[in-house]
Design a protein around this motif. Structure first.
Motif, PDB file in Angstrom:
ATOM      1  N   LYS A   1       1.692   4.613  13.981  1.00 46.51           N
ATOM      2  CA  LYS A   1       1.830   3.206  13.578  1.00 46.51           C
ATOM      3  C   LYS A   1       1.349   2.295  14.705  1.00 46.51           C
ATOM      4  CE  LYS A   1       5.216  -0.410  12.751  1.00 46.51           C
ATOM      5  NZ  LYS A   1       6.607  -0.772  12.509  1.00 46.51           N
TER       6      LYS A   1
ATOM      7  N   ILE B   1       5.519  -1.910   7.702  1.00 50.50           N
ATOM      8  CA  ILE B   1       4.451  -0.910   7.798  1.00 50.50           C
ATOM      9  C   ILE B   1       5.006   0.285   8.551  1.00 50.50           C
ATOM     10  CG2 ILE B   1       2.243  -0.375   8.939  1.00 50.50           C
ATOM     11  CD1 ILE B   1       1.418  -3.276   8.479  1.00 50.50           C
TER      12      ILE B   1
ATOM     13  N   VAL C   1      -3.426   1.881   5.307  1.00 47.78           N
ATOM     14  CA  VAL C   1      -3.232   0.506   5.781  1.00 47.78           C
ATOM     15  C   VAL C   1      -4.387   0.131   6.705  1.00 47.78           C
ATOM     16  CG1 VAL C   1      -1.776  -0.989   7.222  1.00 47.78           C
ATOM     17  CG2 VAL C   1      -0.720   0.503   5.494  1.00 47.78           C
ATOM     18  N   TYR C   2      -4.685   0.991   7.660  1.00 49.71           N
ATOM     19  CA  TYR C   2      -5.764   0.737   8.622  1.00 49.71           C
ATOM     20  C   TYR C   2      -7.106   0.513   7.917  1.00 49.71           C
ATOM     21  CZ  TYR C   2      -9.279   1.590  12.188  1.00 49.71           C
ATOM     22  OH  TYR C   2     -10.375   1.471  13.006  1.00 49.71           O
TER      23      TYR C   2
ATOM     24  N   LEU D   1      -0.884  -8.148   9.546  1.00 46.05           N
ATOM     25  CA  LEU D   1      -0.130  -6.916   9.358  1.00 46.05           C
ATOM     26  C   LEU D   1       1.344  -7.212   9.584  1.00 46.05           C
ATOM     27  CD1 LEU D   1      -2.582  -4.948  11.589  1.00 46.05           C
ATOM     28  CD2 LEU D   1      -2.463  -4.736   9.100  1.00 46.05           C
TER      29      LEU D   1
ATOM     30  N   ILE E   1       0.811  -1.216   0.000  1.00 50.58           N
ATOM     31  CA  ILE E   1       0.000   0.000   0.000  1.00 50.58           C
ATOM     32  C   ILE E   1       0.849   1.273   0.000  1.00 50.58           C
ATOM     33  CG2 ILE E   1      -1.770   1.301   1.269  1.00 50.58           C
ATOM     34  CD1 ILE E   1      -2.747  -1.377   2.408  1.00 50.58           C
TER      35      ILE E   1
ATOM     36  N   ALA F   1       0.251   3.600   8.157  1.00 49.37           N
ATOM     37  CA  ALA F   1      -0.417   2.602   8.990  1.00 49.37           C
ATOM     38  C   ALA F   1      -1.776   3.053   9.489  1.00 49.37           C
ATOM     39  CB  ALA F   1       0.476   2.238  10.177  1.00 49.37           C
TER      40      ALA F   1
ATOM     41  N   ILE G   1      -0.573  -7.557   4.812  1.00 52.33           N
ATOM     42  CA  ILE G   1      -0.667  -6.123   4.502  1.00 52.33           C
ATOM     43  C   ILE G   1       0.637  -5.439   4.879  1.00 52.33           C
ATOM     44  CG2 ILE G   1      -1.936  -3.993   4.931  1.00 52.33           C
ATOM     45  CD1 ILE G   1      -3.780  -6.025   3.735  1.00 52.33           C
TER      46      ILE G   1
ATOM     47  N   THR H   1      -7.837  -0.130   4.727  1.00 53.10           N
ATOM     48  CA  THR H   1      -7.850  -1.286   3.820  1.00 53.10           C
ATOM     49  C   THR H   1      -7.951  -2.582   4.618  1.00 53.10           C
ATOM     50  OG1 THR H   1      -6.554  -0.073   2.169  1.00 53.10           O
ATOM     51  CG2 THR H   1      -6.566  -2.490   2.006  1.00 53.10           C
ATOM     52  N   ALA H   2      -7.151  -2.715   5.661  1.00 54.43           N
ATOM     53  CA  ALA H   2      -7.188  -3.926   6.487  1.00 54.43           C
ATOM     54  C   ALA H   2      -8.568  -4.123   7.103  1.00 54.43           C
ATOM     55  CB  ALA H   2      -6.117  -3.852   7.576  1.00 54.43           C
TER      56      ALA H   2
END
Length: 179
Positions: free
Chosen positions: A138, A130, A109-110, A125, A12, A105, A100, A112-113
């Motif tokens: 993070k 990340i 990232v957050y 993760l 990502i 993060a 991921i 999408t996860a």
């Protein structure tokens, strides 16, 4: 336990100037290169995302080089799941677990996860792959996602989990990637 037949990788938004200013950026980028090489060695599906590349810039050259056979998916929503091309690619892979990695993060990232988990996928993760501009952001993202059901792993742990046996044909090459 991770199984390579059921696992895919999402990279990502490791782009432009932002990739250079996140916490521990050199280490994260170096680990991402090893992660992508490992995923390719194990023939995992790889989905590569770029957030608004016209404004934020392209993926950093070190990653672009190892992602040579993969095409990036441009996105504008913070969650990749808001991009129909990404959602279609996820469904096409037929995997149930997504590793991921990327930045940031606490934002992309957050989101999408979380959306992948809400769609029924398992998410792991990769903590050393990340980052965010601050370590606090993070850590907050990892803690919050863990409470919501995500698992935390690291590059070396997932490598040994996916290979599973020191006699596996990929073992020696993979070991060389992390040493």
């Amino acid at each position: 336990m991770l199984k390579k037949e059921k696992t895919g990788l999402v990279i990502i938004d490791v782009q432009g100037r932002l990739a250079e200013i996140v916490y521990d950026s050199e280490r994260v980028i170096a680990n991402l290169v090893k992660l992508i090489q490992t995923a390719k060695l194990l023939d995992l599906p790889i989905l590569w995302l770029e957030q608004n590349p016209e404004k934020l810039g392209k993926t950093v050259p070190a990653l672009k080089t190892v992602l040579d056979s993969v095409q990036p998916i441009s996105k504008y929503a913070f969650s990749a799941c808001g991009e129909p091309e990404f959602s279609a690619a996820v469904e096409k892979t037929k995997v149930n677990t997504w590793l991921i990695a990327g930045i940031e993060a606490h934002i992309c990232v957050y989101q999408t996860a979380l959306d992948l988990m809400n769609s029924g996928y398992m998410v792991e993760l990769i903590s050393d792959c990340i980052s965010s501009r601050s370590l606090d952001n993070k850590e907050l993202a990892l803690a919050k996602l863990t409470r919501k059901g995500a698992e935390i792993t690291c590059l070396e742990m997932l490598l040994f989990e996916l290979i599973g046996d020191c006699q596996a044909p990929e073992f020696k090459t993979a070991l060389g990637l992390i040493k």
